[in-house]
Design a protein around this motif. Structure first.
Motif, PDB file in Angstrom:
ATOM      1  N   ALA A   1       0.918  -1.073  -0.017  1.00 17.36           N
ATOM      2  CA  ALA A   1      -0.014   0.025  -0.086  1.00 17.36           C
ATOM      3  C   ALA A   1       0.850   1.261  -0.010  1.00 17.36           C
ATOM      4  CB  ALA A   1      -0.984  -0.089   1.063  1.00 17.36           C
ATOM      5  N   ALA A   2       0.397   2.367  -0.630  1.00 14.95           N
ATOM      6  CA  ALA A   2       0.993   3.609  -0.488  1.00 14.95           C
ATOM      7  C   ALA A   2       0.113   4.695   0.185  1.00 14.95           C
ATOM      8  CB  ALA A   2       1.292   3.988  -1.772  1.00 14.95           C
ATOM      9  N   GLU A   3       0.664   5.216   1.203  1.00 18.13           N
ATOM     10  CA  GLU A   3       0.090   6.210   1.961  1.00 18.13           C
ATOM     11  C   GLU A   3      -0.496   7.479   1.186  1.00 18.13           C
ATOM     12  OE1 GLU A   3       2.690   8.593   4.494  1.00 18.13           O
ATOM     13  OE2 GLU A   3       3.873   9.160   3.097  1.00 18.13           O
ATOM     14  N   PRO A   4      -1.541   8.130   1.647  1.00 16.31           N
ATOM     15  CA  PRO A   4      -2.365   8.968   0.604  1.00 16.31           C
ATOM     16  C   PRO A   4      -1.259  10.402   0.444  1.00 16.31           C
ATOM     17  CG  PRO A   4      -3.759   8.450   2.538  1.00 16.31           C
ATOM     18  CD  PRO A   4      -2.407   7.695   2.771  1.00 16.31           C
ATOM     19  N   ALA A   5      -0.342  10.774   1.407  1.00 15.38           N
ATOM     20  CA  ALA A   5       0.371  11.742   1.115  1.00 15.38           C
ATOM     21  C   ALA A   5       1.381  11.544  -0.252  1.00 15.38           C
ATOM     22  CB  ALA A   5       1.258  12.161   2.150  1.00 15.38           C
ATOM     23  N   LEU A   6       1.734  10.345  -0.401  1.00 11.40           N
ATOM     24  CA  LEU A   6       2.601   9.643  -1.450  1.00 11.40           C
ATOM     25  C   LEU A   6       1.719   9.845  -2.760  1.00 11.40           C
ATOM     26  CD1 LEU A   6       4.865   8.710  -2.949  1.00 11.40           C
ATOM     27  CD2 LEU A   6       4.395   6.462  -1.879  1.00 11.40           C
ATOM     28  N   LEU A   7       0.592   9.344  -2.847  1.00 10.09           N
ATOM     29  CA  LEU A   7      -0.227   9.147  -4.081  1.00 10.09           C
ATOM     30  C   LEU A   7      -0.928  10.552  -4.511  1.00 10.09           C
ATOM     31  CD1 LEU A   7      -1.894   5.647  -3.135  1.00 10.09           C
ATOM     32  CD2 LEU A   7      -0.171   6.221  -4.747  1.00 10.09           C
ATOM     33  N   GLU A   8      -0.736  11.436  -3.619  1.00  8.94           N
ATOM     34  CA  GLU A   8      -1.343  12.895  -3.863  1.00  8.94           C
ATOM     35  C   GLU A   8      -0.336  13.349  -5.048  1.00  8.94           C
ATOM     36  OE1 GLU A   8      -1.880  15.014  -0.491  1.00  8.94           O
ATOM     37  OE2 GLU A   8      -3.511  14.197   0.166  1.00  8.94           O
ATOM     38  N   ARG A   9       0.949  12.902  -4.921  1.00  6.60           N
ATOM     39  CA  ARG A   9       2.079  13.567  -5.757  1.00  6.60           C
ATOM     40  C   ARG A   9       2.656  12.535  -6.664  1.00  6.60           C
ATOM     41  NH1 ARG A   9       5.664  16.660  -1.361  1.00  6.60           N
ATOM     42  NH2 ARG A   9       4.124  17.222   0.116  1.00  6.60           N
ATOM     43  N   ALA A  10       2.338  11.259  -6.695  1.00  4.10           N
ATOM     44  CA  ALA A  10       2.894  10.311  -7.557  1.00  4.10           C
ATOM     45  C   ALA A  10       2.151   9.195  -7.918  1.00  4.10           C
ATOM     46  CB  ALA A  10       4.199   9.682  -6.893  1.00  4.10           C
ATOM     47  N   VAL A  11       2.374   8.395  -8.900  1.00  3.46           N
ATOM     48  CA  VAL A  11       1.817   7.055  -9.464  1.00  3.46           C
ATOM     49  C   VAL A  11       2.627   6.218  -9.277  1.00  3.46           C
ATOM     50  CG1 VAL A  11       0.752   5.658 -11.083  1.00  3.46           C
ATOM     51  CG2 VAL A  11      -0.282   8.149 -10.667  1.00  3.46           C
ATOM     52  N   LEU A  12       2.525   4.854  -8.606  1.00  2.00           N
ATOM     53  CA  LEU A  12       3.743   3.964  -8.728  1.00  2.00           C
ATOM     54  C   LEU A  12       3.455   2.885  -9.779  1.00  2.00           C
ATOM     55  CD1 LEU A  12       4.164   3.911  -4.825  1.00  2.00           C
ATOM     56  CD2 LEU A  12       5.283   5.342  -6.421  1.00  2.00           C
ATOM     57  N   THR A  13       4.350   2.499 -10.396  1.00  2.00           N
ATOM     58  CA  THR A  13       4.225   1.385 -11.205  1.00  2.00           C
ATOM     59  C   THR A  13       5.615   0.562 -11.141  1.00  2.00           C
ATOM     60  OG1 THR A  13       5.110   2.629 -13.269  1.00  2.00           O
ATOM     61  CG2 THR A  13       2.618   2.554 -12.826  1.00  2.00           C
ATOM     62  N   GLY A  14       5.460  -0.780 -11.344  1.00  2.00           N
ATOM     63  CA  GLY A  14       6.572  -1.659 -11.363  1.00  2.00           C
ATOM     64  C   GLY A  14       6.232  -3.129 -11.290  1.00  2.00           C
ATOM     65  N   THR A  15       7.000  -3.757 -10.846  1.00  2.00           N
ATOM     66  CA  THR A  15       6.947  -5.422 -11.017  1.00  2.00           C
ATOM     67  C   THR A  15       7.300  -6.096  -9.638  1.00  2.00           C
ATOM     68  OG1 THR A  15       9.094  -5.734 -11.985  1.00  2.00           O
ATOM     69  CG2 THR A  15       7.310  -5.408 -13.483  1.00  2.00           C
ATOM     70  N   VAL A  16       6.651  -7.180  -9.315  1.00  2.00           N
ATOM     71  CA  VAL A  16       7.116  -8.122  -8.590  1.00  2.00           C
ATOM     72  C   VAL A  16       7.719  -9.359  -9.343  1.00  2.00           C
ATOM     73  CG1 VAL A  16       6.432  -9.645  -6.642  1.00  2.00           C
ATOM     74  CG2 VAL A  16       5.701  -7.471  -6.642  1.00  2.00           C
ATOM     75  N   THR A  17       8.926  -9.697  -9.004  1.00  2.00           N
ATOM     76  CA  THR A  17       9.737 -10.761  -9.842  1.00  2.00           C
ATOM     77  C   THR A  17      10.194 -11.849  -8.756  1.00  2.00           C
ATOM     78  OG1 THR A  17      11.704  -9.687  -9.660  1.00  2.00           O
ATOM     79  CG2 THR A  17      10.324  -9.255 -11.676  1.00  2.00           C
ATOM     80  N   TRP A  18      10.229 -13.112  -9.198  1.00  2.00           N
ATOM     81  CA  TRP A  18      10.798 -14.209  -8.748  1.00  2.00           C
ATOM     82  C   TRP A  18      11.321 -15.049  -9.774  1.00  2.00           C
ATOM     83  CZ3 TRP A  18       5.437 -13.512  -8.896  1.00  2.00           C
ATOM     84  CH2 TRP A  18       4.641 -14.729  -9.590  1.00  2.00           C
ATOM     85  N   THR A  19      12.330 -16.245  -9.284  1.00  2.00           N
ATOM     86  CA  THR A  19      12.688 -17.072 -10.022  1.00  2.00           C
ATOM     87  C   THR A  19      12.206 -18.621  -9.983  1.00  2.00           C
ATOM     88  OG1 THR A  19      14.500 -15.557 -10.730  1.00  2.00           O
ATOM     89  CG2 THR A  19      14.701 -18.161 -11.045  1.00  2.00           C
ATOM     90  N   GLU A  20      11.657 -19.254 -10.723  1.00  2.00           N
ATOM     91  CA  GLU A  20      11.337 -20.739 -10.547  1.00  2.00           C
ATOM     92  C   GLU A  20      12.057 -21.358 -11.627  1.00  2.00           C
ATOM     93  OE1 GLU A  20       7.477 -21.995  -9.231  1.00  2.00           O
ATOM     94  OE2 GLU A  20       6.944 -20.080 -10.056  1.00  2.00           O
ATOM     95  N   GLY A  21      12.922 -22.203 -11.204  1.00  2.00           N
ATOM     96  CA  GLY A  21      13.670 -23.169 -12.407  1.00  2.00           C
ATOM     97  C   GLY A  21      14.532 -22.303 -13.197  1.00  2.00           C
TER      98      GLY A  21
END
Length: 591
Positions: A416-436
């Protein structure tokens, strides 16, 4: 990058405690001052009391209570007390807890008690379901509609942080230490946190541990010792009525001898006890109390048919879990029922509930095996994949099957992102993990419309989180450092450049100039600062607070008429060297 409160430094607030971030680069963390009902889909408190009357001459009424609660904070009040803006504060989310709620019944001294562990969803919310007797349901309904009963509950929470540090080390026999701690009791015969604090503050001579201090005058680091004992041996105990201090229980330790350095960085937890008056919160909202109560008559059920309900206490906002459910099997009972009875319940968000009816023998006790499952989606390269993960079997005997995150075959990573952060920014990205040999990734996005998400990964995976922040008003995007997926609440402090910044100016004199004056200003504006550098004091530091991480830069010029420098980032340029002569200034300017 993981931000944790530092229990070494504690400030007493109004009904709360405040801790700085360990290492300094982060917010001040505020402990909960209470619990409240979490908001439901309709914006009202998430509280549901359902009374279901079975048909027939010998009808019985079943009652079910379903509620979600969340920790409550007073960040504004803590900010006023510490004289810091709210953006410099963050809520300290609970890691575990326990709830006790008692309903008085008609008989003198009789009550019906709910005492359950709180399975928090990682973002400060927990769901509780309770099957009540018909009498307890009637008492609760009357109290809610009539407003005559002041119902009180006890809540204890565990809060994670960095243990206090001290000098030297302690050596001890773990079993002797735990026996001594378990024998510490308050006036009610409970091993409470306050009683343990008093015990370890007493002189250490004759105690079941030996302290190897570094100096004869060093004070005994009692907080450092107690924090490590909690981390290694202790658990929260269920509260009792009227508990104002959280009680603890201790696990059986291993034999032998142990030595703990008290100056190392160790993660621990501390308990907090809260009193909660749930009905007061419902009445204070002004909503019609009848909206929280449903009365229904169940349709006739043939003899031998048994209802079964599955209830999930799971994080919301699951971005890569298209389905969660449970396969239920009642084993054959030959010769009358030679075949198993099977059913699949799919939990429907946002309530995460499902119901079915099992056709058993008349009078057959309800016993079944449940295997939770979920569908897990991810991208391998650009190829989307979805697979089924099945959990370990569970044995059930009741008409309600409760499923928490621990029962499912995946690890949930709420974010989650706090309201004060989302008033100024949009966060995008990825969660990654390795299998085999393959790398899986799941895109995530946090904005004001969706401030919370949850990504599920296989149980044994080690996920990594990469995020980028884009300003809602334009400007260059910011890449956040790689985050620990356990970092569940993102604040402005996670953005590079936010907070206090310090730049050092160093003058390298040339010629016979006695001094140099420099003017500095931040990109965001505000008053200019003048620094006076001398031969005997050629260095000076300039500090400023970055409130907008998308405008963290600064610039400077040599007075009286030097050109402004390019805008410089405090993340890249923390020291500026000046090798310019300048005539003796006519006026002394302080740093």
């Amino acid at each position: 990058m993981t931000m944790r409160p530092d229990f070494q430094f504690e400030t007493q607030g109004e009904g709360c405690l405040v801790y700085p971030t360990h290492g300094g680069a982060g917010p001040h963390w505020v402990t909960p001052r209470g619990v409240v009902f979490a908001p439901g889909e309709d914006g009202l408190p998430d509280f549901r009391l359902a009374l279901l009357r079975a048909p027939g001459p010998f009808a019985r009424t079943s009652t079910r209570l379903d509620l979600r609660l969340e920790a409550a904070y007073d960040l504004a009040g803590a900010g006023e007390q510490l004289v810091v803006p709210p953006s410099f504060l963050a809520p300290l989310l609970p890691m575990s807890g326990h709830l006790r709620l008692s309903l008085p019944l008609s008989g003198a001294g009789l009550n019906e008690t709910l005492s359950v562990p709180l399975a928090w969803n990682g973002l400060g919310r927990a769901r509780v379901t309770w099957r009540l007797s018909a009498e307890a349901g009637a008492v609760l309904r009357g109290a809610l509609l009539g407003g005559t009963l002041a119902l009180a509950a006890n809540v204890v929470l565990a809060l994670r942080g960095v243990a206090a540090r001290g000098t030297g080390a302690v050596t001890f026999d773990p079993r002797a230490l735990v026996r001594a701690l378990s024998g510490v009791r308050d006036e009610r015969g409970r091993t409470t946190y306050e009683a343990l604090q008093t015990f370890v503050r007493e002189p250490w001579a004759g105690q079941p541990w030996r302290w190897h201090s570094q100096g004869a005058g060093d004070p005994a680091p009692w907080a450092a010792l107690l924090d490590r004992c909690l981390a290694r041996f202790a658990r929260l105990a269920p509260p009792e009525d009227g508990d104002l201090s959280p009680a603890l229980t201790f696990d059986e330790p291993p034999p032998g001898e142990m030595t703990w350095p008290l100056d190392d960085v160790v993660e621990t937890w501390r308990p907090v006890a809260l009193e909660w008056r749930p009905l007061d919160g419902l009445r204070a909202g002004g909503a019609d109390p009848s909206r929280f109560v449903t009365l229904a008559t169940a349709p006739p059920v043939p003899h031998g048919f048994v209802p079964l309900e599955a209830v999930g206490n799971l994080p919301g906002g699951r971005v890569n879990v298209p389905q969660v459910g449970v396969h239920v099997t009642a084993a054959p009972r030959p010769p009358a029922r030679p075949q198993p009875v099977q059913a699949t319940l799919v939990l429907e968000p946002p309530r995460d509930t499902a119901t079915t009816t099992l056709r058993l023998l008349p009078g057959e006790p309800l016993t079944y095996t449940a295997r939770p499952y979920l569908l897990l989606s991810s991208l391998v390269g650009s190829r989307p994949t979805t697979r089924v993960l099945t959990g370990s079997p569970l044995t059930g005997t009741g008409e309600t099957l409760e499923l928490g995150a621990a029962e499912l075959p995946a690890k949930f990573c709420p974010l989650a992102a706090e309201p004060a952060l989302l008033e100024r920014a949009v966060l995008t990205g990825t969660v990654t993990w390795t299998e085999g040999a393959g790398e899986h990734h799941v895109p995530v996005r946090l904005d004001r419309a969706r401030p919370e998400v949850c990504v599920a990964v296989p149980t044994g995976a080690e996920p990594a989180l990469r995020l980028r922040a884009e300003s809602v008003t334009g400007g260059a995007a910011l890449d956040l450092p790689e985050l620990d997926v356990g970092e569940r609440l993102l604040t402005l402090w996670h953005l590079p450049g936010f907070g206090a910044q310090t730049v050092r100016f160093i003058w390298v004199p040339t010629g016979d100039a006695p001094g140099l004056d420099v003017e500095v200003e931040s990109e965001a504006g505000g008053p200019h600062t003048r620094l006076h550098l001398r031969r005997d004091r050629p260095g000076a530091e300039w500090s400023y607070v970055v409130d907008d991480p998308f405008r963290p830069r600064y610039r400077f010029r040599v007075l009286p008429d030097g050109a402004w420098s390019p805008l410089l980032s405090p993340l890249d340029t923390r020291e500026v060297t000046l090798a310019l002569p300048y005539p003796d200034p006519s006026e002394e300017v302080s740093r």
